[in-house]
Design a protein around this motif. Structure first.
Motif, PDB file in Angstrom:
ATOM      1  N   GLY A  14     -51.953  -9.814 -32.088  1.00  0.00           N
ATOM      2  CA  GLY A  14     -52.760 -10.149 -33.350  1.00  0.00           C
ATOM      3  C   GLY A  14     -51.982  -9.874 -34.608  1.00  0.00           C
ATOM      4  O   GLY A  14     -52.642 -10.082 -35.821  1.00  0.00           O
ATOM      5  N   GLY A  15     -50.870  -9.031 -34.603  1.00  0.00           N
ATOM      6  CA  GLY A  15     -50.125  -9.043 -35.715  1.00  0.00           C
ATOM      7  C   GLY A  15     -49.366 -10.099 -36.338  1.00  0.00           C
ATOM      8  O   GLY A  15     -49.469 -11.133 -35.856  1.00  0.00           O
ATOM      9  N   SER A  16     -48.317  -9.694 -37.051  1.00  0.00           N
ATOM     10  CA  SER A  16     -47.534 -10.986 -37.737  1.00  0.00           C
ATOM     11  C   SER A  16     -46.192 -10.377 -37.830  1.00  0.00           C
ATOM     12  O   SER A  16     -45.526  -9.272 -37.440  1.00  0.00           O
ATOM     13  CB  SER A  16     -47.942 -11.308 -39.060  1.00  0.00           C
ATOM     14  N   ASN A  82     -48.415 -15.447 -37.550  1.00  0.00           N
ATOM     15  CA  ASN A  82     -49.639 -14.686 -37.479  1.00  0.00           C
ATOM     16  C   ASN A  82     -50.028 -14.647 -36.184  1.00  0.00           C
ATOM     17  O   ASN A  82     -49.933 -15.587 -35.312  1.00  0.00           O
ATOM     18  CB  ASN A  82     -50.439 -14.570 -38.755  1.00  0.00           C
ATOM     19  N   ARG A  83     -51.117 -14.015 -35.888  1.00  0.00           N
ATOM     20  CA  ARG A  83     -52.197 -13.555 -34.849  1.00  0.00           C
ATOM     21  C   ARG A  83     -51.183 -13.962 -33.521  1.00  0.00           C
ATOM     22  O   ARG A  83     -51.058 -14.790 -32.502  1.00  0.00           O
ATOM     23  CB  ARG A  83     -52.958 -14.961 -34.734  1.00  0.00           C
ATOM     24  N   LEU A  84     -50.281 -12.922 -33.425  1.00  0.00           N
ATOM     25  CA  LEU A  84     -49.199 -13.000 -32.614  1.00  0.00           C
ATOM     26  C   LEU A  84     -49.691 -12.878 -30.983  1.00  0.00           C
ATOM     27  O   LEU A  84     -50.948 -11.850 -30.864  1.00  0.00           O
ATOM     28  CB  LEU A  84     -47.990 -12.062 -32.658  1.00  0.00           C
ATOM     29  N   LYS A  85     -49.325 -13.356 -30.151  1.00  0.00           N
ATOM     30  CA  LYS A  85     -49.865 -13.129 -28.588  1.00  0.00           C
ATOM     31  C   LYS A  85     -48.547 -12.768 -27.732  1.00  0.00           C
ATOM     32  O   LYS A  85     -47.471 -12.805 -28.161  1.00  0.00           O
ATOM     33  CB  LYS A  85     -50.299 -14.589 -28.102  1.00  0.00           C
ATOM     34  N   PRO A  86     -48.908 -11.979 -26.595  1.00  0.00           N
ATOM     35  CA  PRO A  86     -47.943 -11.576 -25.808  1.00  0.00           C
ATOM     36  C   PRO A  86     -46.876 -12.672 -25.198  1.00  0.00           C
ATOM     37  O   PRO A  86     -45.804 -12.329 -25.216  1.00  0.00           O
ATOM     38  CB  PRO A  86     -48.530 -10.884 -24.744  1.00  0.00           C
ATOM     39  N   VAL A 120     -38.072 -10.391 -30.285  1.00  0.00           N
ATOM     40  CA  VAL A 120     -39.463  -9.980 -30.915  1.00  0.00           C
ATOM     41  C   VAL A 120     -40.265  -9.835 -29.396  1.00  0.00           C
ATOM     42  O   VAL A 120     -40.342 -10.664 -28.574  1.00  0.00           O
ATOM     43  CB  VAL A 120     -40.155 -11.446 -31.333  1.00  0.00           C
ATOM     44  N   THR A 121     -40.946  -8.718 -29.383  1.00  0.00           N
ATOM     45  CA  THR A 121     -41.845  -8.276 -28.358  1.00  0.00           C
ATOM     46  C   THR A 121     -43.141  -7.962 -28.987  1.00  0.00           C
ATOM     47  O   THR A 121     -43.507  -7.118 -29.913  1.00  0.00           O
ATOM     48  CB  THR A 121     -41.161  -6.938 -27.652  1.00  0.00           C
ATOM     49  N   VAL A 122     -44.171  -8.783 -28.098  1.00  0.00           N
ATOM     50  CA  VAL A 122     -45.694  -8.605 -28.914  1.00  0.00           C
ATOM     51  C   VAL A 122     -46.178  -7.913 -27.664  1.00  0.00           C
ATOM     52  O   VAL A 122     -46.369  -8.456 -26.293  1.00  0.00           O
ATOM     53  CB  VAL A 122     -46.242  -9.850 -29.017  1.00  0.00           C
ATOM     54  N   SER A 123     -46.709  -6.620 -27.960  1.00  0.00           N
ATOM     55  CA  SER A 123     -47.330  -5.841 -27.039  1.00  0.00           C
ATOM     56  C   SER A 123     -48.968  -6.031 -26.913  1.00  0.00           C
ATOM     57  O   SER A 123     -49.604  -6.509 -27.760  1.00  0.00           O
ATOM     58  CB  SER A 123     -47.242  -4.227 -27.260  1.00  0.00           C
ATOM     59  N   SER A 124     -49.541  -6.003 -25.840  1.00  0.00           N
ATOM     60  CA  SER A 124     -51.015  -6.171 -25.721  1.00  0.00           C
ATOM     61  C   SER A 124     -51.911  -5.088 -25.869  1.00  0.00           C
ATOM     62  O   SER A 124     -51.209  -4.151 -25.870  1.00  0.00           O
ATOM     63  CB  SER A 124     -51.335  -6.967 -24.326  1.00  0.00           C
TER      64      SER A 124
END
Length: 124
Positions: A14-16, A82-86, A120-124
């Motif tokens: 959800g971040g950017s 934005n609205r980043l996803k895992p 880039v690592t997107v955590s849930s």
């Protein structure tokens, strides 16, 4: 031609993020400049890029939540997502292609360069 990228890291879902890339070296011109990514076990894919005519090109998976901006004079490109996803987790690579110097003011040999990649690592 060297590409120096910055940005990336760990981001919550959800971040950017904002990735920057600058090209340096001795070249005549850059045609296309943008970003690719490669997730574990997957092939490298185009994320967003700016073509020579200024047209922006986005992957379908990011199109509605990303912006790519290029400064032709400074030879830089910035990717904002934005609205980043895992599933956005990947190593992101800056890419540029264009021409080296030829005779006089003319373009010479074609080049294509890659930056080293930034995680880039997107955590849930």
């Amino acid at each position: 031609v060297q590409l120096q990228a910055s940005g990336g890291g760990l981001v919550q879902a959800g971040g950017s993020l904002r990735l920057s890339c600058a090209a340096s070296g001795d070249f005549h011109s850059i045609s296309t400049m943008g970003w690719y990514r490669q997730a574990p076990g997957k092939e490298r894919e185009m994320v967003a890029r700016v073509l020579r005519n200024g047209e922006e090109d986005y992957a379908a998976a990011v199109k509605d939540r990303s912006t790519v901006a290029r400064d032709t004079a400074a030879n830089t490109v910035i990717l904002s997502m934005n609205r980043l996803k895992p599933e956005d987790t990947a190593v992101y690579f800056c890419n540029a292609d264009g021409f080296l110097h030829g005779k006089g003011w003319s373009p010479g040999r074609y080049f294509a360069s890659w930056g080293k990649g930034t995680q880039v690592t997107v955590s849930s």
